[in-house]
Design a protein around this motif. Structure first.
Motif, PDB file in Angstrom:
ATOM      1  N   GLY A 116      18.336 -19.534 -52.584  1.00 35.32           N
ATOM      2  CA  GLY A 116      18.089 -20.676 -53.455  1.00 35.32           C
ATOM      3  C   GLY A 116      19.360 -21.367 -53.904  1.00 35.32           C
ATOM      4  N   CYS A 117      20.526 -20.728 -53.701  1.00 37.32           N
ATOM      5  CA  CYS A 117      21.787 -21.324 -54.159  1.00 37.32           C
ATOM      6  C   CYS A 117      22.137 -22.574 -53.350  1.00 37.32           C
ATOM      7  CB  CYS A 117      22.914 -20.299 -54.064  1.00 37.32           C
ATOM      8  SG  CYS A 117      24.439 -20.771 -54.909  1.00 37.32           S
ATOM      9  N   VAL A 148      20.038 -24.735 -52.246  1.00 36.00           N
ATOM     10  CA  VAL A 148      18.922 -25.691 -52.308  1.00 36.00           C
ATOM     11  C   VAL A 148      19.446 -27.127 -52.325  1.00 36.00           C
ATOM     12  CG1 VAL A 148      18.790 -25.732 -54.842  1.00 36.00           C
ATOM     13  CG2 VAL A 148      16.729 -26.152 -53.473  1.00 36.00           C
ATOM     14  N   SER A 149      18.737 -27.993 -51.648  1.00 34.74           N
ATOM     15  CA  SER A 149      19.112 -29.402 -51.645  1.00 34.74           C
ATOM     16  C   SER A 149      18.275 -30.140 -52.676  1.00 34.74           C
ATOM     17  CB  SER A 149      18.865 -29.993 -50.254  1.00 34.74           C
ATOM     18  OG  SER A 149      18.910 -31.404 -50.328  1.00 34.74           O
ATOM     19  N   SER A 150      18.957 -30.827 -53.591  1.00 34.56           N
ATOM     20  CA  SER A 150      18.231 -31.549 -54.651  1.00 34.56           C
ATOM     21  C   SER A 150      17.421 -32.696 -54.068  1.00 34.56           C
ATOM     22  CB  SER A 150      19.218 -32.066 -55.702  1.00 34.56           C
ATOM     23  OG  SER A 150      20.211 -32.850 -55.076  1.00 34.56           O
ATOM     24  N   ASN A 165      25.714 -27.330 -49.306  1.00 40.21           N
ATOM     25  CA  ASN A 165      25.754 -27.435 -50.764  1.00 40.21           C
ATOM     26  C   ASN A 165      27.131 -26.982 -51.227  1.00 40.21           C
ATOM     27  OD1 ASN A 165      25.569 -26.610 -53.573  1.00 40.21           O
ATOM     28  ND2 ASN A 165      23.366 -27.002 -53.385  1.00 40.21           N
ATOM     29  N   SER A 193      28.702 -27.226 -54.122  1.00 40.38           N
ATOM     30  CA  SER A 193      28.894 -26.537 -55.407  1.00 40.38           C
ATOM     31  C   SER A 193      28.573 -25.052 -55.263  1.00 40.38           C
ATOM     32  CB  SER A 193      28.081 -27.197 -56.531  1.00 40.38           C
ATOM     33  OG  SER A 193      26.753 -27.371 -56.155  1.00 40.38           O
ATOM     34  N   VAL A 240      28.252 -22.533 -58.838  1.00 39.64           N
ATOM     35  CA  VAL A 240      26.907 -22.305 -59.379  1.00 39.64           C
ATOM     36  C   VAL A 240      26.918 -20.957 -60.103  1.00 39.64           C
ATOM     37  CG1 VAL A 240      24.490 -21.922 -58.797  1.00 39.64           C
ATOM     38  CG2 VAL A 240      25.801 -23.682 -57.581  1.00 39.64           C
ATOM     39  N   GLU A 243      24.419 -18.807 -62.525  1.00 35.63           N
ATOM     40  CA  GLU A 243      23.127 -18.678 -63.207  1.00 35.63           C
ATOM     41  C   GLU A 243      22.952 -17.261 -63.714  1.00 35.63           C
ATOM     42  OE1 GLU A 243      19.846 -20.274 -60.989  1.00 35.63           O
ATOM     43  OE2 GLU A 243      20.872 -22.176 -60.630  1.00 35.63           O
ATOM     44  N   TRP A 278      17.978 -16.515 -61.739  1.00 35.89           N
ATOM     45  CA  TRP A 278      17.932 -16.243 -60.301  1.00 35.89           C
ATOM     46  C   TRP A 278      16.622 -15.544 -59.920  1.00 35.89           C
ATOM     47  CZ3 TRP A 278      20.348 -19.011 -57.180  1.00 35.89           C
ATOM     48  CH2 TRP A 278      21.707 -19.326 -57.290  1.00 35.89           C
TER      49      TRP A 278
HETATM   50  C1  LIG Z   1      23.292 -27.227 -54.921  1.00 39.58           C
HETATM   51  O1  LIG Z   1      22.590 -26.106 -55.401  1.00 39.58           O
HETATM   52  C2  LIG Z   1      22.431 -26.047 -56.807  1.00 39.58           C
HETATM   53  C3  LIG Z   1      21.711 -24.747 -57.112  1.00 39.58           C
HETATM   54  O2  LIG Z   1      22.397 -23.666 -56.563  1.00 39.58           O
HETATM   55  C4  LIG Z   1      21.641 -27.257 -57.267  1.00 39.58           C
HETATM   56  O3  LIG Z   1      21.562 -27.237 -58.669  1.00 39.58           O
HETATM   57  C5  LIG Z   1      22.319 -28.525 -56.798  1.00 39.58           C
HETATM   58  O4  LIG Z   1      21.508 -29.628 -57.128  1.00 39.58           O
HETATM   59  C6  LIG Z   1      22.531 -28.493 -55.301  1.00 39.58           C
HETATM   60  N1  LIG Z   1      23.313 -29.658 -54.883  1.00 39.58           N
HETATM   61  C7  LIG Z   1      22.841 -30.599 -54.056  1.00 39.58           C
HETATM   62  C8  LIG Z   1      23.781 -31.708 -53.717  1.00 39.58           C
HETATM   63  O5  LIG Z   1      21.721 -30.592 -53.594  1.00 39.58           O
END
Ligand SMILES: *[C@@H]1O[C@H](CO)[C@@H](O)[C@H](O)[C@H]1NC(C)=O
Length: 363
Positions: free
Chosen positions: A176-177, A179-181, A189, A191, A197, A199, A204
């Protein structure tokens, strides 16, 4: 820009680990087969299987997941699981990512959901096929992978917990780390990759539980490796993985029950959080932590709890004769081990044996 540089870093890392993987000469009892029908394959993941000539009556099954740029057949060549399968009589599935760059999709809602129609669903369907077709012992199904495959290992454990008894993760991130918003498939991803990230264990655990709503059964026991010199998936990712599974199992992420230095290798520190979770931090090791095949066999219960390294099929592997003019291996690269046909000298550092399958150029 970040995206491009990160992909490039991952590509280089994969290249460094596997430059010679495809040319490794192995004398196995059987060969890799591709299965193209008889299962539902929503994202068209490649299905490769290695079944030794002799398997046990109800064989165990290992799902071995490749990193970016490496296919299922590439991981078959570049990892020790086929030789180990010959030795112990289990079956190995090597799924092959359908995405360009061949990273796994660990970012979309579909793949992060039980029966969601993503890559995880296709891989789970291969396991179901293996159980019914090859008489696999459904209580001894395991999953492991490196880098992108390590991320996917955590995702498989979170989305199909009923399917797997144990998992081993070589340099991944928490399920889940990545994950694409925006719902991107196979998205990077930064970050998460860069360790930003952070949490709580409970957050988690909620992420994991949301991947299979309503599930109340057990989760596979997990072993998470990560290197302190990882500049592709930064080292804080180990702590997030540990928090994630501590949250699931109800363990304390800040108070491991035991911490063992120089275990299983010099410079590695193994923290045990409970019977179902171990975090292993590899000092000075970059991306990715080399596969510890003998440790995997122990963690999966394929070998007994002994500390001894199983004797590999040394006598069946031809000695490489093609390395005389090869350039020295880079720092932290592989420089020897059963089946290795690449450089055996180090351009930087010296070649030290980790186990019979892996020697590494270390400072
Ligand atoms: C990257 O993952 C984090 C959760 O781990 C999420 O909050 C963030 O939105 C994601 N970044 C993008 C660009 O999708």
């Amino acid at each position: 820009m970040y995206l491009l540089t990160s992909f490039f870093a991952l590509f280089l890392a994969a290249l460094a680990s596997f430059t010679s993987g495809a040319s490794v000469q192995k004398r196995l009892t059987s060969s890799l087969q591709q299965i193209t029908s008889g299962f539902t394959n929503p994202t068209n993941v490649g299905f490769y299987v290695y079944k030794p000539t002799t398997v046990t009556t109800n064989p165990a099954l290992i799902v071995a997941l490749h990193e970016c740029t490496v296919t299922g057949p590439g991981y078959f060549s570049g990892s020790p699981y086929a030789q180990l399968a010959d030795q112990y009589g289990f079956i190995v599935i090597y799924p092959s990512s359908p995405h360009s760059g061949t990273c796994w999709d660990v970012s979309s809602k579909a793949t992060l959901t039980h029966n969601g129609g993503g890559d995880s669903n296709s891989i789970a369907n291969m396991v179901t096929y293996a159980i019914s077709t090859w008489n696999v012992d459904s209580t001894r199904v395991f999953v492991t992978g490196s880098s992108s495959g390590a991320m996917m290992t955590n995702v498989m454990a979170a989305t199909y917990p009923e399917m797997f008894a144990a998992g081993t993760v070589y340099s991944g991130v928490a399920a889940g780390c990545f994950v694409s918003s925006t719902g991107g498939v196979d998205a990077w991803n930064s970050s998460c990759a860069e360790g930003q990230v952070d949490e709580s264990a409970q957050q988690w655990a909620n992420t994991v539980f949301a991947m299979y709503p309503g599930y109340t059964g057990s989760y596979p026991k997990m072993q998470e490796y990560h290197g302190t010199a990882d500049t592709t998936l930064f080292p804080p990712n180990l702590n997030e993985e540990v928090k994630e599974w501590c949250g699931v199992f109800g363990y304390s992420a800040t108070a491991p029950t035991t911490v063992q230095d120089n275990t299983p290798l010099p410079g590695y520190t193994k923290s045990v959080y409970g019977p179902n979770l171990q975090g292993i931090l590899a000092q000075g090791v970059g991306h990715t932590v080399p596969i510890q095949g003998d440790q995997d066999m122990e963690w999966f219960g394929i070998t007994g709890g002994g500390a001894s390294v199983p004797a590999g099929p040394t006598s069946t592997v031809p000695t490489s004769t093609s390395t005389a003019s090869a350039p020295g291996q880079t720092l932290y690269g592989q420089c020897g081990g059963i089946g290795w046909a690449g450089p055996t000298s180090c351009a930087s550092g010296s070649c030290k044996a980790s186990n019979s399958y892996y020697s590494q150029c270390l400072p």
